[in-house]
Design an enzyme around this catalytic site. Structure first.
Site, PDB file in Angstrom:
ATOM      1  N   CYS A   1       5.318  14.186  -6.775  1.00 37.22           N
ATOM      2  CA  CYS A   1       4.545  15.167  -7.533  1.00 37.22           C
ATOM      3  C   CYS A   1       3.608  14.414  -8.471  1.00 37.22           C
ATOM      4  O   CYS A   1       3.988  13.394  -9.053  1.00 37.22           O
ATOM      5  CB  CYS A   1       5.476  16.075  -8.332  1.00 37.22           C
ATOM      6  SG  CYS A   1       4.551  17.252  -9.335  1.00 37.22           S
TER       7      CYS A   1
ATOM      8  N   HIS B   1       0.819  -1.219   0.000  1.00 39.62           N
ATOM      9  CA  HIS B   1       0.000   0.000   0.000  1.00 39.62           C
ATOM     10  C   HIS B   1       0.851   1.267   0.000  1.00 39.62           C
ATOM     11  O   HIS B   1       0.341   2.346   0.270  1.00 39.62           O
ATOM     12  CB  HIS B   1      -0.960  -0.009   1.200  1.00 39.62           C
ATOM     13  CG  HIS B   1      -2.041  -1.038   1.079  1.00 39.62           C
ATOM     14  ND1 HIS B   1      -2.934  -1.327   2.086  1.00 39.62           N
ATOM     15  CD2 HIS B   1      -2.379  -1.863   0.048  1.00 39.62           C
ATOM     16  CE1 HIS B   1      -3.768  -2.287   1.680  1.00 39.62           C
ATOM     17  NE2 HIS B   1      -3.442  -2.632   0.452  1.00 39.62           N
TER      18      HIS B   1
ATOM     19  N   PRO C   1      -5.362 -11.473  17.614  1.00 38.77           N
ATOM     20  CA  PRO C   1      -6.298 -11.721  18.719  1.00 38.77           C
ATOM     21  C   PRO C   1      -7.696 -12.109  18.217  1.00 38.77           C
ATOM     22  O   PRO C   1      -8.419 -12.829  18.899  1.00 38.77           O
ATOM     23  CB  PRO C   1      -6.349 -10.383  19.467  1.00 38.77           C
ATOM     24  CG  PRO C   1      -5.110  -9.659  19.068  1.00 38.77           C
ATOM     25  CD  PRO C   1      -4.766 -10.126  17.679  1.00 38.77           C
TER      26      PRO C   1
HETATM   27  P1  OAD Z   1      -7.200  -3.605  10.110  1.00 27.41           P
HETATM   28  O1  OAD Z   1      -7.294  -2.380  10.949  1.00 27.41           O
HETATM   29  O2  OAD Z   1      -8.328  -3.949   9.203  1.00 27.41           O
HETATM   30  O3  OAD Z   1      -6.978  -4.859  11.032  1.00 27.41           O
HETATM   31  C1  OAD Z   1      -6.026  -4.913  12.050  1.00 27.41           C
HETATM   32  C2  OAD Z   1      -5.971  -6.329  12.527  1.00 27.41           C
HETATM   33  O4  OAD Z   1      -4.975  -6.413  13.537  1.00 27.41           O
HETATM   34  C3  OAD Z   1      -7.273  -6.839  13.147  1.00 27.41           C
HETATM   35  O5  OAD Z   1      -7.583  -8.106  12.615  1.00 27.41           O
HETATM   36  C4  OAD Z   1      -6.946  -6.951  14.651  1.00 27.41           C
HETATM   37  O6  OAD Z   1      -7.619  -8.039  15.261  1.00 27.41           O
HETATM   38  C5  OAD Z   1      -5.441  -7.188  14.605  1.00 27.41           C
HETATM   39  N1  OAD Z   1      -4.691  -6.742  15.793  1.00 27.41           N
HETATM   40  C6  OAD Z   1      -4.959  -5.694  16.617  1.00 27.41           C
HETATM   41  N2  OAD Z   1      -4.002  -5.584  17.558  1.00 27.41           N
HETATM   42  C7  OAD Z   1      -3.099  -6.571  17.320  1.00 27.41           C
HETATM   43  C8  OAD Z   1      -1.869  -6.970  17.937  1.00 27.41           C
HETATM   44  N3  OAD Z   1      -1.362  -6.333  18.993  1.00 27.41           N
HETATM   45  N4  OAD Z   1      -1.204  -8.035  17.407  1.00 27.41           N
HETATM   46  C9  OAD Z   1      -1.713  -8.712  16.333  1.00 27.41           C
HETATM   47  N5  OAD Z   1      -2.847  -8.359  15.708  1.00 27.41           N
HETATM   48  C10 OAD Z   1      -3.542  -7.306  16.191  1.00 27.41           C
HETATM   49  O7  OAD Z   1      -5.826  -3.507   9.318  1.00 27.41           O
HETATM   50  P2  OAD Z   1      -5.334  -4.264   8.020  1.00 27.41           P
HETATM   51  O8  OAD Z   1      -5.824  -5.658   7.952  1.00 27.41           O
HETATM   52  O9  OAD Z   1      -3.885  -3.993   7.913  1.00 27.41           O
HETATM   53  O10 OAD Z   1      -5.857  -0.040   3.104  1.00 27.41           O
HETATM   54  O11 OAD Z   1      -6.105  -3.438   6.937  1.00 27.41           O
HETATM   55  C11 OAD Z   1      -5.576  -3.301   5.711  1.00 27.41           C
HETATM   56  C12 OAD Z   1      -5.945  -2.035   5.061  1.00 27.41           C
HETATM   57  O12 OAD Z   1      -7.200  -1.520   5.515  1.00 27.41           O
HETATM   58  C13 OAD Z   1      -5.088  -0.836   5.246  1.00 27.41           C
HETATM   59  O13 OAD Z   1      -3.815  -0.941   4.680  1.00 27.41           O
HETATM   60  C14 OAD Z   1      -5.943   0.171   4.526  1.00 27.41           C
HETATM   61  C15 OAD Z   1      -7.319  -0.207   5.036  1.00 27.41           C
HETATM   62  O14 OAD Z   1      -8.313  -0.291   4.085  1.00 27.41           O
HETATM   63  C16 OAD Z   1      -5.639   1.026   2.294  1.00 27.41           C
HETATM   64  O15 OAD Z   1      -5.424   2.127   2.731  1.00 27.41           O
HETATM   65  C17 OAD Z   1      -5.650   0.747   0.820  1.00 27.41           C
END
Ligand code: OAD
Length: 256
Positions: A139, A131, A228
């Protein structure tokens, strides 16, 4: 599946697999940076808790390419909030553990959805930023590019010092495709295969983070999930740790 009571034994088993592995893939998401105090996108510590911005639109819309083109000031407002959330944050035990696993005999690949650069700051060398990277500014009109530690010096809609075009961060906005360079480099490594695949701290919403896990499962390559909460790939994981990433990876490394 590993819960807290069985974690020590399972961590030992995963540690032994890691010790033998020559090519390891970590697929990571916002949960990996949660212990660096960066809010995740969704869930308890979400940056946009109910999915809505104060401007009355979903955050996916505020951070979309359409909004950026129609109203760059509004898009920049939310990009700046994202930048505030990563400013001065440092790698945590999970980033550090992944970097420490790199040895002359073991290659460790990190395909991340995170735009905070913390994997590289921890020392990971083969990082695929699916991402993009919020600190790289480009720019929209010419080849100007700069790496910024903070956005403090930027105006609300920053312009290029070379051609006055609008600047933007080198991140994937909603409605855009993934950066070809990161995708191609990651696909090249995928074609060579891995011995062990981890999915850490991601909701696994996008096919390109689910697909490597599905491939591994089909090929009989062990899959480890650290999260988790359960996710769409939990059923495919041979080892599942319903725990925070930092302490889990520490525990696994102790078992090596
Ligand atoms: P999310 O915010 O959707 O999910 C975070 C995940 O981390 C969840 O499944 C939580 O359960 C888990 N989590 C929280 N604390 C944790 C810890 N201490 N250790 C392990 N896991 C933990 O984030 P992503 O899956 O990364 O995209 O979401 C991907 C994308 O969502 C982002 O990059 C963004 C957004 O749409 C774009 O901007 C294109």
């Amino acid at each position: 599946m590993a819960n807290r009571s069985s974690m020590d034994g399972t961590a030992g088993e995963v540690g032994r697999l890691l010790k033998r592995a020559r090519r390891v893939l970590f697929i990571t998401g916002a949960g990996v940076s949660a212990e660096s105090h960066i809010p995740t996108f969704r869930g308890a510590t979400a940056a946009f808790a109910d999915g809505m911005t104060e401007d009355g639109m979903p955050f996916e819309e505020a951070l979309s390419i359409d909004t950026f083109q129609a109203n760059p000031k509004l898009a920049w407002k939310y990009l700046a909030l994202l930048e505030m959330s990563i400013r001065s944050k440092t790698p945590n035990a999970a980033h550090i553990a992944m970097a420490a696993l790199q040895t002359p005999g073991r290659s460790v690949f990190v395909a991340t959805q995170n735009i905070d650069e913390l994997h590289q700051r921890a020392g990971s060398r083969m990082v695929y930023e699916l991402h993009g990277n919020l600190r790289r500014i480009l720019c929209t009109q010419c080849n100007y590019a700069v790496h910024l530690e903070t956005y403090e010096s930027l105006t609300p809609v920053p312009q290029c010092p070379q051609c006055q075009g609008w600047l933007r961060p080198d991140v994937v906005l909603y409605g855009e495709t993934l950066p070809a360079s990161a995708q191609e480099a990651f696909q090249k490594e995928q074609s060579q295969g891995f011995d062990l695949v981890f999915s850490v701290g991601t909701t696994s919403l996008f096919f390109y983070v689910v697909d490597p896990v599905m491939r591994a499962a089909r090929q009989g390559i062990p899959v480890v999930e650290i999260n988790p909460d359960s996710t769409p790939i939990s059923e495919l994981a041979n080892f599942r740790f319903a725990q925070p990433a930092g302490e889990t990876l520490d525990g696994i490394m102790k078992g090596m």
